[in-house]
Design a protein around this motif. Structure first.
Motif, mmCIF file in Angstrom:
data_model
loop_
_atom_site.group_PDB
_atom_site.id
_atom_site.type_symbol
_atom_site.label_atom_id
_atom_site.label_comp_id
_atom_site.label_asym_id
_atom_site.label_seq_id
_atom_site.Cartn_x
_atom_site.Cartn_y
_atom_site.Cartn_z
ATOM 1 N N LEU A 9 0.830 -1.208 0.000
ATOM 2 C CA LEU A 9 0.000 0.000 0.000
ATOM 3 C C LEU A 9 0.866 1.260 0.000
ATOM 4 O O LEU A 9 0.590 2.213 -0.734
ATOM 5 C CB LEU A 9 -0.921 -0.023 1.220
ATOM 6 N N ALA A 10 1.942 1.260 0.768
ATOM 7 C CA ALA A 10 2.855 2.407 0.798
ATOM 8 C C ALA A 10 3.512 2.612 -0.568
ATOM 9 O O ALA A 10 3.651 3.751 -1.035
ATOM 10 C CB ALA A 10 3.921 2.206 1.871
ATOM 11 N N LEU A 15 3.882 5.586 -5.766
ATOM 12 C CA LEU A 15 3.779 5.614 -7.230
ATOM 13 C C LEU A 15 2.773 6.649 -7.727
ATOM 14 O O LEU A 15 2.995 7.284 -8.746
ATOM 15 C CB LEU A 15 3.348 4.246 -7.775
ATOM 16 N N ARG A 16 1.687 6.794 -7.035
ATOM 17 C CA ARG A 16 0.660 7.716 -7.530
ATOM 18 C C ARG A 16 1.018 9.167 -7.280
ATOM 19 O O ARG A 16 0.542 10.039 -7.995
ATOM 20 C CB ARG A 16 -0.715 7.363 -6.978
ATOM 21 N N GLY A 17 1.855 9.441 -6.287
ATOM 22 C CA GLY A 17 2.252 10.823 -6.010
ATOM 23 C C GLY A 17 1.036 11.703 -5.813
ATOM 24 O O GLY A 17 0.210 11.431 -4.949
ATOM 25 N N VAL A 18 0.898 12.733 -6.656
ATOM 26 C CA VAL A 18 -0.242 13.645 -6.539
ATOM 27 C C VAL A 18 -1.405 13.222 -7.435
ATOM 28 O O VAL A 18 -2.462 13.850 -7.423
ATOM 29 C CB VAL A 18 0.159 15.108 -6.859
ATOM 30 N N GLU A 19 -1.217 12.174 -8.225
ATOM 31 C CA GLU A 19 -2.278 11.679 -9.114
ATOM 32 C C GLU A 19 -3.276 10.842 -8.311
ATOM 33 O O GLU A 19 -2.965 10.346 -7.233
ATOM 34 C CB GLU A 19 -1.676 10.812 -10.230
ATOM 35 N N MET A 20 -4.452 10.658 -8.872
ATOM 36 C CA MET A 20 -5.446 9.801 -8.220
ATOM 37 C C MET A 20 -5.004 8.339 -8.249
ATOM 38 O O MET A 20 -5.163 7.606 -7.282
ATOM 39 C CB MET A 20 -6.810 9.958 -8.907
ATOM 40 N N PRO A 120 -6.988 0.148 -7.600
ATOM 41 C CA PRO A 120 -7.017 0.473 -9.029
ATOM 42 C C PRO A 120 -5.706 1.078 -9.502
ATOM 43 O O PRO A 120 -4.983 1.713 -8.737
ATOM 44 C CB PRO A 120 -8.157 1.487 -9.127
ATOM 45 N N ILE A 121 -5.420 0.834 -10.776
ATOM 46 C CA ILE A 121 -4.262 1.424 -11.435
ATOM 47 C C ILE A 121 -4.700 1.864 -12.825
ATOM 48 O O ILE A 121 -5.739 1.431 -13.318
ATOM 49 C CB ILE A 121 -3.079 0.432 -11.539
#
Length: 181
Positions: A9-10, A15-20, A120-121
């Motif tokens: 989860l971390a 990986l998502r940073g500021v993205e959803m 989700p990715i």
């Protein structure tokens, strides 16, 4: 419940940073090597078809079969369960959220428990949507020789994860863990 998945989860959060959502192409297996054998990637081809894209080696070992290319919903127990999960999978990708829970794994040798985390990715080449399904298996399933997977049974426990887009109103009663800071 989520404790055993915290490192994964971390990494997903990083990986998502500021993205959803994180992009699948940014995913580097070496960063979560302890989880790689327990990951299944599922892609939504249509609102009624979710295809298994990748099955980790431990999942194949535990279930006795590589389900790559199969419809993920066909692995579930009964049409009612499939309908419920179909609606949840679409909701997870349409209004991005995660899911966690405990599900029965029915084999020819008995019923065991699999803990799961679904996140989700996004995929650069597809707008269809995908999700990681990470398993943590009941240890007793390892000790059973000759166990053959039949299907996933009932959900024993289950909850949703708000990753920043909220949770659809129809599902807010299910219990929501928030990742929103």
């Amino acid at each position: 419940m989520l404790e055993s998945f915290e490192p994964f989860l971390a990494y997903w959060q990083t990986l998502r940073g500021v993205e959803m959502l994180p992009c699948r192409e940014d995913f580097h297996p070496i960063q979560v090597k302890d989880f790689m054998g327990r990951i299944v990637i599922v892609e939504r081809l249509s609102t009624s078809h979710f295809q298994v894209r990748l099955v980790g080696t431990e999942v194949v070992e535990r279930l006795g079969h590589d389900h790559t290319g199969e419809d993920f919903l066909s692995l579930l127990d009964g049409p009612e369960e499939r309908a419920v999960r179909l609606a949840l999978f679409n909701a997870m990708l349409d209004q991005p959220m995660g899911m966690w829970g405990n599900r029965e794994v029915i084999t020819n040798k008995g019923t065991y428990i699999a803990h799961f985390l679904q996140l989700p990715i996004r995929h650069k080449a597809s707008h269809a949507g995908e999700f990681f399904n990470v398993f943590d298996f009941d240890q007793s399933l390892v000790a059973v020789s000759g166990a053959e997977f039949k299907r996933f049974g009932k959900l024993v426990s289950f909850g949703l994860i708000d990753i920043g887009a909220g949770v659809p109103e129809a599902y807010q009663h299910l219990g929501v863990t928030s990742l929103v800071h």
